[in-house]
Design a protein around this motif. Structure first.
Motif, PDB file in Angstrom:
ATOM      1  N   GLU A   1      -5.268   9.184   6.958  1.00 45.15           N
ATOM      2  CA  GLU A   1      -5.917   8.876   5.667  1.00 45.15           C
ATOM      3  C   GLU A   1      -6.978   7.789   5.803  1.00 45.15           C
ATOM      4  O   GLU A   1      -7.990   7.797   5.124  1.00 45.15           O
ATOM      5  CB  GLU A   1      -4.829   8.435   4.680  1.00 45.15           C
ATOM      6  CG  GLU A   1      -5.249   8.292   3.251  1.00 45.15           C
ATOM      7  CD  GLU A   1      -5.588   9.624   2.603  1.00 45.15           C
ATOM      8  OE1 GLU A   1      -6.727   9.769   2.154  1.00 45.15           O
ATOM      9  OE2 GLU A   1      -4.720  10.522   2.563  1.00 45.15           O
ATOM     10  N   VAL A   2      -6.762   6.850   6.722  1.00 46.02           N
ATOM     11  CA  VAL A   2      -7.705   5.737   6.894  1.00 46.02           C
ATOM     12  C   VAL A   2      -8.654   5.984   8.074  1.00 46.02           C
ATOM     13  O   VAL A   2      -9.855   5.790   7.967  1.00 46.02           O
ATOM     14  CB  VAL A   2      -6.945   4.404   7.101  1.00 46.02           C
ATOM     15  CG1 VAL A   2      -7.910   3.237   7.286  1.00 46.02           C
ATOM     16  CG2 VAL A   2      -6.007   4.132   5.930  1.00 46.02           C
TER      17      VAL A   2
ATOM     18  N   LEU B   1      -2.656   1.378   8.392  1.00 45.20           N
ATOM     19  CA  LEU B   1      -3.437   0.306   7.765  1.00 45.20           C
ATOM     20  C   LEU B   1      -4.095  -0.591   8.797  1.00 45.20           C
ATOM     21  O   LEU B   1      -3.479  -0.918   9.814  1.00 45.20           O
ATOM     22  CB  LEU B   1      -2.513  -0.577   6.931  1.00 45.20           C
ATOM     23  CG  LEU B   1      -1.762   0.132   5.821  1.00 45.20           C
ATOM     24  CD1 LEU B   1      -0.816  -0.837   5.150  1.00 45.20           C
ATOM     25  CD2 LEU B   1      -2.764   0.692   4.826  1.00 45.20           C
TER      26      LEU B   1
ATOM     27  N   VAL C   1      -9.956   1.304   0.982  1.00 44.45           N
ATOM     28  CA  VAL C   1      -9.349   0.531   2.083  1.00 44.45           C
ATOM     29  C   VAL C   1     -10.257   0.596   3.313  1.00 44.45           C
ATOM     30  O   VAL C   1     -10.555   1.686   3.804  1.00 44.45           O
ATOM     31  CB  VAL C   1      -7.942   1.088   2.427  1.00 44.45           C
ATOM     32  CG1 VAL C   1      -7.324   0.324   3.591  1.00 44.45           C
ATOM     33  CG2 VAL C   1      -7.038   1.038   1.200  1.00 44.45           C
TER      34      VAL C   1
ATOM     35  N   LEU D   1       0.820  -1.216   0.000  1.00 44.67           N
ATOM     36  CA  LEU D   1       0.000   0.000   0.000  1.00 44.67           C
ATOM     37  C   LEU D   1       0.856   1.269   0.000  1.00 44.67           C
ATOM     38  O   LEU D   1       0.495   2.270  -0.619  1.00 44.67           O
ATOM     39  CB  LEU D   1      -1.021  -0.009   1.147  1.00 44.67           C
ATOM     40  CG  LEU D   1      -2.343  -0.609   0.653  1.00 44.67           C
ATOM     41  CD1 LEU D   1      -2.250  -2.104   0.474  1.00 44.67           C
ATOM     42  CD2 LEU D   1      -3.504  -0.242   1.543  1.00 44.67           C
TER      43      LEU D   1
ATOM     44  N   ASP E   1      -6.873   3.695  -4.677  1.00 44.36           N
ATOM     45  CA  ASP E   1      -7.621   4.791  -4.053  1.00 44.36           C
ATOM     46  C   ASP E   1      -7.774   4.459  -2.561  1.00 44.36           C
ATOM     47  O   ASP E   1      -8.284   3.388  -2.209  1.00 44.36           O
ATOM     48  CB  ASP E   1      -9.007   4.882  -4.717  1.00 44.36           C
ATOM     49  CG  ASP E   1      -9.817   6.054  -4.192  1.00 44.36           C
ATOM     50  OD1 ASP E   1      -9.378   6.715  -3.226  1.00 44.36           O
ATOM     51  OD2 ASP E   1     -10.901   6.299  -4.760  1.00 44.36           O
ATOM     52  N   TRP E   2      -7.358   5.364  -1.690  1.00 41.98           N
ATOM     53  CA  TRP E   2      -7.455   5.115  -0.254  1.00 41.98           C
ATOM     54  C   TRP E   2      -8.902   4.876   0.182  1.00 41.98           C
ATOM     55  O   TRP E   2      -9.145   4.190   1.185  1.00 41.98           O
ATOM     56  CB  TRP E   2      -6.862   6.288   0.544  1.00 41.98           C
ATOM     57  CG  TRP E   2      -5.377   6.213   0.647  1.00 41.98           C
ATOM     58  CD1 TRP E   2      -4.466   7.026   0.043  1.00 41.98           C
ATOM     59  CD2 TRP E   2      -4.623   5.237   1.376  1.00 41.98           C
ATOM     60  NE1 TRP E   2      -3.188   6.622   0.354  1.00 41.98           N
ATOM     61  CE2 TRP E   2      -3.261   5.533   1.177  1.00 41.98           C
ATOM     62  CE3 TRP E   2      -4.962   4.143   2.172  1.00 41.98           C
ATOM     63  CZ2 TRP E   2      -2.236   4.781   1.748  1.00 41.98           C
ATOM     64  CZ3 TRP E   2      -3.946   3.399   2.738  1.00 41.98           C
ATOM     65  CH2 TRP E   2      -2.612   3.710   2.528  1.00 41.98           C
TER      66      TRP E   2
ATOM     67  N   ALA F   1      -1.033   7.352   6.932  1.00 38.88           N
ATOM     68  CA  ALA F   1      -2.096   6.382   6.675  1.00 38.88           C
ATOM     69  C   ALA F   1      -1.742   5.124   7.454  1.00 38.88           C
ATOM     70  O   ALA F   1      -0.700   4.503   7.208  1.00 38.88           O
ATOM     71  CB  ALA F   1      -2.184   6.074   5.181  1.00 38.88           C
TER      72      ALA F   1
ATOM     73  N   GLU G   1       4.889  11.173   3.146  1.00 35.01           N
ATOM     74  CA  GLU G   1       3.744  10.262   3.298  1.00 35.01           C
ATOM     75  C   GLU G   1       4.209   8.977   3.988  1.00 35.01           C
ATOM     76  O   GLU G   1       5.074   8.274   3.474  1.00 35.01           O
ATOM     77  CB  GLU G   1       3.142   9.928   1.936  1.00 35.01           C
ATOM     78  CG  GLU G   1       1.959   8.997   2.064  1.00 35.01           C
ATOM     79  CD  GLU G   1       1.270   8.751   0.731  1.00 35.01           C
ATOM     80  OE1 GLU G   1       0.423   9.577   0.358  1.00 35.01           O
ATOM     81  OE2 GLU G   1       1.603   7.749   0.072  1.00 35.01           O
TER      82      GLU G   1
ATOM     83  N   VAL H   1       3.023   5.365   5.374  1.00 32.75           N
ATOM     84  CA  VAL H   1       2.000   4.316   5.374  1.00 32.75           C
ATOM     85  C   VAL H   1       2.548   3.177   6.226  1.00 32.75           C
ATOM     86  O   VAL H   1       3.652   2.686   5.973  1.00 32.75           O
ATOM     87  CB  VAL H   1       1.729   3.808   3.936  1.00 32.75           C
ATOM     88  CG1 VAL H   1       0.729   2.653   3.947  1.00 32.75           C
ATOM     89  CG2 VAL H   1       1.248   4.939   3.048  1.00 32.75           C
TER      90      VAL H   1
ATOM     91  N   ARG I   1     -11.817   0.285   7.225  1.00 28.44           N
ATOM     92  CA  ARG I   1     -11.284   0.731   8.521  1.00 28.44           C
ATOM     93  C   ARG I   1     -11.284  -0.373   9.566  1.00 28.44           C
ATOM     94  O   ARG I   1     -10.892  -0.139  10.694  1.00 28.44           O
ATOM     95  CB  ARG I   1     -12.122   1.896   9.043  1.00 28.44           C
ATOM     96  CG  ARG I   1     -11.810   3.154   8.325  1.00 28.44           C
ATOM     97  CD  ARG I   1     -12.874   4.184   8.507  1.00 28.44           C
ATOM     98  NE  ARG I   1     -12.619   5.249   7.561  1.00 28.44           N
ATOM     99  CZ  ARG I   1     -12.624   6.525   7.867  1.00 28.44           C
ATOM    100  NH1 ARG I   1     -12.891   6.898   9.084  1.00 28.44           N
ATOM    101  NH2 ARG I   1     -12.376   7.414   6.952  1.00 28.44           N
TER     102      ARG I   1
ATOM    103  N   SER J   1       0.383   3.813  -3.110  1.00 25.44           N
ATOM    104  CA  SER J   1      -0.010   5.198  -2.875  1.00 25.44           C
ATOM    105  C   SER J   1       1.027   6.162  -3.469  1.00 25.44           C
ATOM    106  O   SER J   1       0.670   7.133  -4.147  1.00 25.44           O
ATOM    107  CB  SER J   1      -0.176   5.439  -1.374  1.00 25.44           C
ATOM    108  OG  SER J   1      -0.598   6.764  -1.152  1.00 25.44           O
TER     109      SER J   1
END
Ligand code: GLU
Length: 306
Positions: free
Chosen positions: A157-158, A230, A293, A25, A289-290, A228, A199, A201, A295, A29
């Motif tokens: 982001e998530v 995960l 994903v 991811l 695209d986030w 972000a 960024e 992740v 939650r 991204s």
């Protein structure tokens, strides 16, 4: 500003599926935004992270088709850089030696936080120079940084908004261990900032580290990256996978599956494609695209369960 993402594994073992999901991811991204994707080896604890494991990570990432840009920094070689930032904290009067043993920290009446961490009770925060000198005779101290009574907020982001009061929910934290090894919290901030990473992740298990990292970024005059975190991979019983699940490490998976099978199954678990059909990582870039994903915790794809 062009995106610079990264994957920053700790090579204390072979990569497992959770690491692969994170690398995938982070890669997708960054590449979706025509950005750079960096790799950094977080081998601060050189005893636990032999170079042979790092070599395997590089090899596994190539096998997976997750190519990175530029040189690979190794944190074990960067202590002199971390020292410069430790010195900045010291000049600001924010550091103090902490002589508490692990057992003492856990036995203290300090509240346990929801993620299992113990809020530091402040046992060593106001020692006199005489007390420090006396304690040094029997024990080398770790170094803690004093956090302010300040709220740090960011938009993940998530997960959306995340808020933490540093003094109440994090407490003074260790930036250098008693054996001289720098702590992840300091090294990750310095390295992300110095390599231009904007960024980050990574797994949701690290989200509670983020407020103190943002605070350190600002203290050093850096602009914090966006984050972000995960959802974590779980097995049938809802148990989160860990490095202990050796049957799911890449060494064995590479004997049973193709890279496209591994990527396809993980991309499906992460909501990026509808069916776990084999696919190359680079083929997922344009549709990444986030918003896709989820939650909630992700279920381990069926192909890995047999
Ligand atoms: N080195 C950490 C790990 O492997 C990840 C650090 C990060 O992504 O900030 O768990």
């Amino acid at each position: 500003m062009p995106t610079i993402g990264r994957f920053a594994p700790s090579p204390s073992g072979r990569m497992h599926l959770g690491n692969v999901l994170c690398a995938l991811l982070a890669f997708l991204s960054a590449r979706r935004q025509n950005g750079q994707f960096l790799l950094r080896i977080e081998d601060l604890d050189a005893m636990r992270c032999p170079r042979s494991f790092a070599d395997l990570i590089l090899d596994d990432l190539r096998w997976l088709g997750l190519d990175w840009d530029g040189e690979v920094p190794y944190q074990s070689e960067r202590a002199s850089i971390y020292e410069q930032y430790e010195a900045i904290l010291r000049e600001k009067g924010l550091l103090y030696p902490c002589f508490c043993s692990r057992a003492a920290l856990h036995a203290a009446s300090a509240p346990h936080l929801s993620d299992g961490r113990v809020l530091y009770a402040g046992t060593c925060c106001d020692l006199t120079p005489e007390q420090v000198a006396e304690k040094r005779k029997s024990r080398a101290p770790a170094t803690r940084v004093r956090v302010p009574d300040e709220v740090v907020q960011f938009t993940d982001e998530v997960w959306g908004e995340y808020v933490e009061n540093l003094a109440a929910e994090c407490g003074d934290f260790i930036v250098r261990r008693s054996d001289g090894v720098f702590a992840y919290q300091l090294a990750v901030v310095v390295d992300d900032a110095l390599t231009g990473v904007n960024e980050v992740v990574r797994g949701a298990d690290l989200i509670s580290s983020t407020p103190r990292q943002i605070w350190l970024h600002r203290l050093f005059g850096f602009v914090p990256p966006r984050f972000a975190h995960l959802p974590l991979l779980c097995d049938h019983d809802g148990r989160r996978l860990s490095k202990r699940d050796e049957d799911l490490d890449l060494g064995l998976l590479r004997q049973r599956f193709t890279p496209e099978q591994v990527i396809g199954a993980l991309a499906c678990a992460a909501g990026l494609i509808d069916r776990p059909a084999p696919v190359a990582a680079r083929e997922l870039v344009s549709s990444f695209d986030w918003a896709k994903v989820p939650r909630h915790d992700l279920f381990l794809p069926n192909i890995f369960r047999e």
